[in-house]
Design an enzyme around this catalytic site. Structure first.
Site, PDB file in Angstrom:
ATOM      1  N   HIS A 127       6.707   4.829   7.838  1.00 21.75           N
ATOM      2  CA  HIS A 127       6.330   4.825   6.432  1.00 21.75           C
ATOM      3  C   HIS A 127       5.489   6.060   6.214  1.00 21.75           C
ATOM      4  O   HIS A 127       4.341   6.140   6.650  1.00 21.75           O
ATOM      5  CB  HIS A 127       5.588   3.529   6.083  1.00 21.75           C
ATOM      6  CG  HIS A 127       6.417   2.297   6.350  1.00 21.75           C
ATOM      7  ND1 HIS A 127       5.926   1.176   6.971  1.00 21.75           N
ATOM      8  CD2 HIS A 127       7.722   2.039   6.086  1.00 21.75           C
ATOM      9  CE1 HIS A 127       6.896   0.271   7.075  1.00 21.75           C
ATOM     10  NE2 HIS A 127       7.984   0.768   6.548  1.00 21.75           N
ATOM     11  N   TYR A 143       6.460  -9.614  14.477  1.00 21.40           N
ATOM     12  CA  TYR A 143       5.369  -9.081  13.650  1.00 21.40           C
ATOM     13  C   TYR A 143       5.316  -9.895  12.368  1.00 21.40           C
ATOM     14  O   TYR A 143       6.350 -10.113  11.733  1.00 21.40           O
ATOM     15  CB  TYR A 143       5.615  -7.603  13.367  1.00 21.40           C
ATOM     16  CG  TYR A 143       4.562  -6.940  12.519  1.00 21.40           C
ATOM     17  CD1 TYR A 143       3.236  -6.884  12.947  1.00 21.40           C
ATOM     18  CD2 TYR A 143       4.883  -6.370  11.296  1.00 21.40           C
ATOM     19  CE1 TYR A 143       2.258  -6.276  12.170  1.00 21.40           C
ATOM     20  CE2 TYR A 143       3.921  -5.746  10.515  1.00 21.40           C
ATOM     21  CZ  TYR A 143       2.603  -5.704  10.965  1.00 21.40           C
ATOM     22  OH  TYR A 143       1.650  -5.108  10.189  1.00 21.40           O
ATOM     23  N   GLU A 165       2.580   6.417   8.847  1.00 21.61           N
ATOM     24  CA  GLU A 165       2.514   5.344   9.840  1.00 21.61           C
ATOM     25  C   GLU A 165       3.840   5.210  10.572  1.00 21.61           C
ATOM     26  O   GLU A 165       4.853   4.871   9.968  1.00 21.61           O
ATOM     27  CB  GLU A 165       2.201   4.009   9.147  1.00 21.61           C
ATOM     28  CG  GLU A 165       0.955   4.024   8.294  1.00 21.61           C
ATOM     29  CD  GLU A 165       0.843   2.767   7.434  1.00 21.61           C
ATOM     30  OE1 GLU A 165       1.677   1.851   7.587  1.00 21.61           O
ATOM     31  OE2 GLU A 165      -0.067   2.725   6.599  1.00 21.61           O
ATOM     32  N   HIS A 213       0.815  -1.212   0.000  1.00 21.86           N
ATOM     33  CA  HIS A 213       0.000   0.000   0.000  1.00 21.86           C
ATOM     34  C   HIS A 213       0.850   1.264   0.000  1.00 21.86           C
ATOM     35  O   HIS A 213       2.013   1.261   0.383  1.00 21.86           O
ATOM     36  CB  HIS A 213      -0.962   0.010   1.173  1.00 21.86           C
ATOM     37  CG  HIS A 213      -0.325  -0.202   2.525  1.00 21.86           C
ATOM     38  ND1 HIS A 213       0.192  -1.404   2.917  1.00 21.86           N
ATOM     39  CD2 HIS A 213      -0.129   0.638   3.567  1.00 21.86           C
ATOM     40  CE1 HIS A 213       0.681  -1.309   4.152  1.00 21.86           C
ATOM     41  NE2 HIS A 213       0.504  -0.076   4.569  1.00 21.86           N
TER      42      HIS A 213
HETATM   43 FE   LIG Z   1       1.291   0.469   6.334  1.00 21.21          FE
END
Ligand SMILES: [Fe+2]
Length: 473
Positions: A389, A371, A362, A356
């Protein structure tokens, strides 16, 4: 198990609820009945109002608390730059504003190794706070700051801190935080968060050694629970699981009411600059309080995660714990989002986050465990580290995670056991401080290349199907 099994046992009483109007008395009869500001409040206390919104804010947004205390907060000598006060009183001066005045705006994906404790032995919660990234301006009550803290010792028992810049959301990552506030005590452990509203004085003690964590300061507005829409009236973070302190006080008023040169140091963060004063009376002298502007904590283990039971996973907004809205509908200056342990059951679905590029920025951190979309271990995304990001910067699972997920057997699988990643998400473009980019020496060189430089090309042009021309005949 819908609660976290904490290593450190709870020791305080709380009032349960989010955005509630609470009242608490450490001594029965402290709170005046039926009015706020009697000629002589009970027991010789002073009434003091702490407002968190404009007096005239709409009723559903209005936040204020009445404090009944031994002496009013204004009884203190003038504040001076913290370094001078530190030099005079032997307390920590902090370099919190180092590089804060200049933010670096860069489109590259960034990832940080864990911020280590090495420098933290002599630092407490305040002197160990570092602004990593941010946007906006505290003077305009606009934007947010993103911090890490590494503390090796408790704040002095005669000290207090408050921020005039915003509400601080604290994410405990390692170690326990025993937080004394004007309204009472909060014990905050790994997997718990706390929110300390703008202006509320507090002191952070470390009952079990060094601590590390993350923090988000909200220069504008206050956190709310996200709307639930078709989810209905329960789910995600439920209001009853937020815990506010009960009144607890000291009554050391000092030799005279307004004497200077006292033993209590109060430090304030005012436009990301620290000022301090010393006063004769304890700032923790609130015998009773009533209102809806108060600190609170929340166990992330109580978050009721919701996801698909058919195919495709929803937008990550489904994991929002708290949200601070802008005036633009559905658009947050800050969302606090978590990725807790959860079941993935989507059929014919690429199960990690899709690739994305978002209009939102973010900032991610990892509280514990691994994670699922990123490699762990040295040089990876590991507890105590972070990533950023930024607005419109492409990202997604690293190449290995993608290949693994592409071939995975799609049976129901529980991911994130023993793990919790989180995200500070904002609609604003985020700048990185000089400390965050260089001074801390934690930025991973080659993060982007290592993560996505090796993404494989799976595209095969079908030989039996011609490519349609986009040109008119
Ligand atoms: Fe993301």
């Amino acid at each position: 198990m819908p609660v976290t099994q904490f290593a450190t046992k709870e020791k305080y009483r709380y009032q349960n609820g989010f955005g509630s109007h609470f009242e608490s008395e450490a001594v029965e009869g402290t709170l005046p009945i039926g009015h706020n500001n009697p000629q002589k409040p009970p027991y010789g206390l002073y009434a003091e109002k702490l407002s968190g919104t404009a007096f005239t804010a709409p009723r559903h947004l209005n936040k204020q608390t009445w404090l009944y205390r031994v002496l009013p907060s204004c009884a203190h000598p003038p504040y001076a730059p913290a370094e001078k006060t530190a030099a005079a009183n032997g307390v920590d001066g902090a370099a919190l504003d180092e590089g804060a005045s200049k933010l670096h705006y860069i489109p590259n994906q960034l990832r940080w190794d864990p911020f280590d404790h090495n420098e933290a032995h002599d630092l407490d919660f305040v002197s160990g706070l570092r602004l990593v990234a941010g946007a906006g301006d505290a003077t305009l009550k606009s934007g947010l700051g993103m911090y890490i803290f590494t503390a090796g010792k408790s704040m002095d028992e005669h000290s207090a801190f408050y921020s005039a810049d915003g509400d601080l959301l604290i994410v405990a990552q390692e170690g326990d935080l025993d937080i004394r506030t004007e309204m009472g005590w909060l014990l905050v452990r790994q997997m718990e968060i706390a929110v300390i509203p703008r202006g509320v004085k507090y002191q952070v003690r470390l009952p079990n050694g060094a601590a590390r964590g993350y923090a988000l300061e909200l220069y504008e507005g206050h956190f709310q629970l996200p709307e639930l829409g078709p989810i209905g009236s329960n789910g995600l973070a439920n209001a009853r699981d937020f815990q506010a302190p009960v009144a607890s006080f000291d009554d050391d008023a000092g030799p005279t009411a307004s004497a200077g040169g006292g033993k209590y140091t109060v430090t304030v963060k005012f436009n990301n600059t620290l000022f301090a004063t010393t006063q004769a009376h304890t700032p923790f002298d609130v015998v009773g309080w009533q209102g809806n502007y108060y600190p609170y904590k929340y166990d992330l283990g109580r978050f009721s995660a919701i996801g698909t039971i058919s195919f495709d996973h929803p937008d990550p907004s489904i994991f929002t714990v708290l949200s601070a809205p802008t005036a633009s509908p559905g658009t947050a200056v800050a969302d606090f989002v978590i990725f807790p342990p959860r079941w993935l059951v989507g059929e014919d679905t690429f199960r990690p986050p899709w690739y994305h590029r978002n209009t939102m920025a973010e900032f991610m951190g990892l509280i514990c465990g691994g994670y699922d979309a990123k490699k762990g271990g040295a040089g990876g995304f590991v507890p105590g580290g972070a990533s950023l990001h930024n607005v419109m910067s492409g990202h997604g699972p690293d190449a290995d995670s993608h290949e693994g997920a592409r071939e995975a057997d799609l049976k129901p699988v529980k991911v994130g056991t023993g793990s919790c990643a989180f995200m500070f998400e904002t609609c604003l473009m985020v700048g990185v401080t000089e400390w965050g980019l260089r001074t801390c020496k934690k930025v991973q060189e080659g993060y982007s290349e290592e993560s996505w430089g090796g993404v494989l090309t799976h595209w095969k042009r079908p030989e039996d199907k011609p490519v349609r021309s986009h040109l008119l005949e």
